[in-house]
Motif scaffolding. Structure first.
Motif: not given
Length: 291
Positions: A65-66, A113-117, A121-123
């Motif tokens: 996902m990232v 992505i933030r919901d799922l923690d 950041s997009l690294d």
């Protein structure tokens, strides 16, 4: 939302209706704004952060996902390059809407992505950046469009988005599955129209044989990079294998290569591919399903 005017009066309307099914690009933007707003409102009304989702599931999803969200953000800038390499208004405005799509995708995917923690950041690892850097450096319109549509859109979207949707459904994470099914509606339009743009770019080239040669030469450089990004040795294949979604990483790589050839076959004026896939796979082997 007030109507957004994006078509200058001096551009003939008929030319801008070449792509898609909507009557105008203003209407297209209105539709996309409405759909995105509805999706985000649905998120706010429901508990989208499900504490029951396992740590193993989150671990498997994190690199996929990232990487996908990072790619959406990069594609926004890449599409801007395509716009500068053509003077045809219809193509410029198609890619303008494409850029808007990528901005929306980045927004909704990052929200999930933030919901799922999964990350703050997009690294992404180096091998995931190599393909974008290579395509960004291509010199001609036909090369950058081919690289963008056949690898970054068709190959990558097929492998990444379908993997995310399947893995999410397997673990009961329907909010994530719905998010990426929503994104895939746009990707289908990008791929279908992009393949047509490539075909027309070859047909209208001052030297069609040179355009074909450029693509054949490009494939021999581009596909090894794409396979490193999404093939059997990638972090993405490893996550899917460890999660039990795929049983064999070599087969996973072969399926991606075969899907690339399916998309390539939609461009009828391309000569046979010179590149042989990993393990000496030929296009004939791949399309026949013989690994």
């Amino acid at each position: 939302m007030n109507p957004v005017t994006v078509i200058p009066k001096h551009v003939p309307g008929d030319e801008l209706r070449t792509f898609g099914t909507l009557e105008s690009y203003e209407e297209y933007i209105e539709h996309q704004y409405r759909d995105t707003k509805a999706l985000l409102e649905k998120y706010r009304e429901h508990a989208t952060h499900d504490p029951q989702l396992s740590a193993e599931y989150r671990h498997a999803m994190r690199p996929i996902m990232v990487t996908t969200c990072w790619g959406e953000a990069q594609t926004t800038a890449q599409v801007a390059q395509i716009i500068t390499k053509t003077n045809r208004p219809s193509i410029q405005y198609f890619y303008a809407t494409h850029a808007l799509d990528e901005v929306r995708h980045t927004q909704v995917e990052w929200r999930r992505i933030r919901d799922l923690d999964l990350a703050d950041s997009l690294d992404v690892p180096y091998e995931q950046t190599e393909l974008f850097r290579f395509v960004n450096g291509l010199p001609t319109f036909v090369e950058i469009v081919y690289g963008q549509v056949c690898t970054l859109e068709a190959y990558s979207a097929h492998v990444l988005f379908n993997s995310i949707i399947d893995l999410a459904k397997k673990h009961g994470d329907l909010a994530t599955a719905a998010t990426y099914e929503y994104v895939m509606h746009d990707e289908v339009r990008h791929i279908g129209t992009g393949l047509r743009v490539v075909r027309e770019a070859i047909e209208t080239s001052p030297d069609p044989e040179e355009a074909q040669f450029r693509i054949l030469d490009l494939e021999e450089k581009l596909l090894p990079i794409t396979i490193r990004k999404l093939g059997r040795d990638s972090a993405i294949a490893n996550s899917l294998y460890e999660s039990g979604l795929i049983l064999d990483k070599r087969t996973f790589e072969f399926d991606g290569f075969r899907q690339y050839l399916v998309f390539r076959s939609k461009i009828p004026n391309l000569p046979p591919m010179r590149y042989r896939g990993p393990d000496g796979w030929t296009p004939e082997d791949a399309l026949a399903g013989v690994a």
